[in-house]
Motif scaffolding. Structure first.
Motif, PDB file in Angstrom:
ATOM      1  N   LEU A   1     -10.382 -73.066 -46.468  1.00 22.78           N
ATOM      2  CA  LEU A   1     -10.218 -74.512 -46.422  1.00 22.78           C
ATOM      3  C   LEU A   1      -9.020 -74.931 -47.264  1.00 22.78           C
ATOM      4  O   LEU A   1      -8.734 -74.342 -48.307  1.00 22.78           O
ATOM      5  N   LEU A   2      -8.337 -75.980 -46.816  1.00 20.79           N
ATOM      6  CA  LEU A   2      -7.275 -76.609 -47.590  1.00 20.79           C
ATOM      7  C   LEU A   2      -7.340 -78.104 -47.346  1.00 20.79           C
ATOM      8  O   LEU A   2      -7.342 -78.552 -46.192  1.00 20.79           O
ATOM      9  N   GLY A   3      -7.420 -78.884 -48.418  1.00 14.30           N
ATOM     10  CA  GLY A   3      -7.414 -80.333 -48.323  1.00 14.30           C
ATOM     11  C   GLY A   3      -6.361 -80.913 -49.246  1.00 14.30           C
ATOM     12  O   GLY A   3      -6.192 -80.437 -50.371  1.00 14.30           O
ATOM     13  N   ILE A   4      -5.634 -81.918 -48.763  1.00 10.96           N
ATOM     14  CA  ILE A   4      -4.565 -82.547 -49.538  1.00 10.96           C
ATOM     15  C   ILE A   4      -4.739 -84.049 -49.456  1.00 10.96           C
ATOM     16  O   ILE A   4      -4.961 -84.600 -48.369  1.00 10.96           O
ATOM     17  N   ALA A   5      -4.655 -84.727 -50.603  1.00 12.40           N
ATOM     18  CA  ALA A   5      -4.715 -86.185 -50.643  1.00 12.40           C
ATOM     19  C   ALA A   5      -3.604 -86.697 -51.542  1.00 12.40           C
ATOM     20  O   ALA A   5      -3.414 -86.198 -52.656  1.00 12.40           O
ATOM     21  N   ALA A   6      -2.867 -87.682 -51.072  1.00 15.80           N
ATOM     22  CA  ALA A   6      -1.762 -88.261 -51.834  1.00 15.80           C
ATOM     23  C   ALA A   6      -1.799 -89.773 -51.705  1.00 15.80           C
ATOM     24  O   ALA A   6      -2.331 -90.316 -50.735  1.00 15.80           O
ATOM     25  N   SER A   7      -1.198 -90.467 -52.673  1.00 13.72           N
ATOM     26  CA  SER A   7      -1.245 -91.927 -52.671  1.00 13.72           C
ATOM     27  C   SER A   7      -0.190 -92.538 -51.753  1.00 13.72           C
ATOM     28  O   SER A   7      -0.260 -93.727 -51.442  1.00 13.72           O
ATOM     29  N   VAL A   8       0.792 -91.756 -51.313  1.00 13.66           N
ATOM     30  CA  VAL A   8       1.755 -92.188 -50.306  1.00 13.66           C
ATOM     31  C   VAL A   8       1.847 -91.076 -49.264  1.00 13.66           C
ATOM     32  O   VAL A   8       1.539 -89.922 -49.561  1.00 13.66           O
ATOM     33  N   PRO A   9       2.255 -91.376 -48.041  1.00 16.21           N
ATOM     34  CA  PRO A   9       2.367 -90.314 -47.041  1.00 16.21           C
ATOM     35  C   PRO A   9       3.356 -89.235 -47.477  1.00 16.21           C
ATOM     36  O   PRO A   9       4.458 -89.526 -47.944  1.00 16.21           O
ATOM     37  N   ILE A  10       2.937 -87.990 -47.344  1.00 13.40           N
ATOM     38  CA  ILE A  10       3.797 -86.853 -47.634  1.00 13.40           C
ATOM     39  C   ILE A  10       3.794 -85.913 -46.435  1.00 13.40           C
ATOM     40  O   ILE A  10       2.861 -85.910 -45.640  1.00 13.40           O
ATOM     41  N   SER A  11       4.851 -85.126 -46.328  1.00  9.26           N
ATOM     42  CA  SER A  11       4.879 -84.070 -45.325  1.00  9.26           C
ATOM     43  C   SER A  11       4.362 -82.799 -45.965  1.00  9.26           C
ATOM     44  O   SER A  11       4.973 -82.277 -46.896  1.00  9.26           O
ATOM     45  N   ALA A  12       3.226 -82.329 -45.500  1.00 10.12           N
ATOM     46  CA  ALA A  12       2.618 -81.113 -46.039  1.00 10.12           C
ATOM     47  C   ALA A  12       2.892 -79.983 -45.057  1.00 10.12           C
ATOM     48  O   ALA A  12       2.104 -79.710 -44.160  1.00 10.12           O
ATOM     49  N   ARG A  13       4.024 -79.349 -45.208  1.00 12.25           N
ATOM     50  CA  ARG A  13       4.413 -78.265 -44.305  1.00 12.25           C
ATOM     51  C   ARG A  13       3.973 -76.945 -44.907  1.00 12.25           C
ATOM     52  O   ARG A  13       4.417 -76.585 -45.992  1.00 12.25           O
ATOM     53  N   PHE A  14       3.107 -76.243 -44.224  1.00  9.29           N
ATOM     54  CA  PHE A  14       2.581 -75.010 -44.806  1.00  9.29           C
ATOM     55  C   PHE A  14       2.396 -73.929 -43.765  1.00  9.29           C
ATOM     56  O   PHE A  14       2.266 -74.194 -42.574  1.00  9.29           O
ATOM     57  N   SER A  15       2.375 -72.704 -44.249  1.00  8.83           N
ATOM     58  CA  SER A  15       2.172 -71.537 -43.402  1.00  8.83           C
ATOM     59  C   SER A  15       0.710 -71.115 -43.486  1.00  8.83           C
ATOM     60  O   SER A  15       0.261 -70.645 -44.537  1.00  8.83           O
ATOM     61  N   LEU A  16      -0.044 -71.289 -42.405  1.00  8.77           N
ATOM     62  CA  LEU A  16      -1.441 -70.879 -42.419  1.00  8.77           C
ATOM     63  C   LEU A  16      -1.576 -69.366 -42.571  1.00  8.77           C
ATOM     64  O   LEU A  16      -2.546 -68.874 -43.125  1.00  8.77           O
TER      65      LEU A  16
END
Length: 273
Positions: free
Chosen positions: A4-19
């Motif tokens: 599992l991976l969860g990300i929360a930020a106060s402004v929109p971000i680009s979460a680019r990641f390699s699964l």
């Protein structure tokens, strides 16, 4: 076990990641991937991308790794099939509409007997596949449905329902999950199959990143967090620590709620009384 991976930020971000790189943190090189999925919440709606195939064979995933939409809340899941066949209908995260908005859910663990928790009540939500995880999600939405009739429910009311739901799941088996209604990211930690072979806590780890450190803290795991004009603090939840940064193991039974439109390091956590 699934990752599992969860990300929360106060402004929109680009979460680019390699699964593929993320999967190696939890299972090691060469371990099987039976499917992958990512949800990007966009206000009351959400973009959901899933494939019931190993991530290494996916041209679509390679595109997403370079071109992911900005979002305040992101939930990702890498599947090792334990209940239900390897098929799209059993691939996390699962999404449903409730109260005029999209909700998403991903689970790590096994929940034998999940059908008994419904107690014979008529359900408004039905699983498309055979996985115990999707059945759990449908049960959660049934319990939340009354809150979403009319006005938007309070944070405290939502948290209370999720705490009770998490407590019921823990009686069945490992029940780590990430859930979002677009306003909040909820993370529940229980137990997971550790590399030692034992099933024990921690089931999830948490990293609170200041604005300047968010990208560096998880970059080596193949995660690139790119903020827009306004840098933002970020909360990250993962099945295992993804870097040498100061990850905090969540205690068994913890439920953490992180708001999407407030500073991400302001969260509510606790266990049901």
């Amino acid at each position: 076990m699934c990752e599992l991976l969860g990300i929360a930020a106060s402004v929109p971000i680009s979460a680019r990641f390699s699964l593929r790189r993320l999967a190696r943190h939890g299972r090691g090189a060469g371990a099987p991937i039976d499917g992958w999925g990512v949800v990007f919440h966009d206000g009351t709606d959400a973009r959901c991308y899933r494939e019931p195939e190993p991530a290494g064979k996916s041209a679509w995933l390679r595109f997403l790794e370079r071109h992911q939409p900005p979002a305040r809340i992101v939930i990702s899941h890498i599947r090792l099939a334990t209940a239900g066949t390897v098929a799209l209908r059993n691939t996390h995260p699962f999404v449903r509409e409730l109260g005029g908005r999209m909700h998403s859910f991903a689970h790590n663990g096994r929940l034998p007997g999940i059908e008994t928790l419904a107690g014979g009540e008529t359900s408004c939500f039905h699983p498309v596949g055979e996985s115990d995880s999707e059945r759990a999600f449908c049960l959660l939405l049934d319990r939340l449905a009354a809150l979403w009739r009319g006005a938007v429910p309070s944070a405290a009311a939502r948290l209370a329902v999720i705490q009770r739901f998490a407590s019921d799941l823990r009686a069945l088996g490992p029940a780590n999950f990430l859930y979002s209604d677009g306003d909040y990211l909820f993370a529940h930690a229980h137990r997971r199959h550790q590399r030692s072979g034992r099933i024990e806590p921690p089931g999830l780890w948490h990293l609170a990143c200041p604005c300047a450190d968010a990208g560096m803290a998880v970059r080596e795991a193949g995660v690139a967090l790119v903020a827009g004009a306004t840098p933002a603090p970020v909360d990250v939840f993962a099945s295992v620590p993804l870097s040498p940064a100061p990850w905090r193991p969540l205690a068994e039974g913890d439920v953490v709620m992180v708001p999407a439109e407030a500073p991400a390091n302001v969260s509510i956590s606790g266990q049901p009384g």
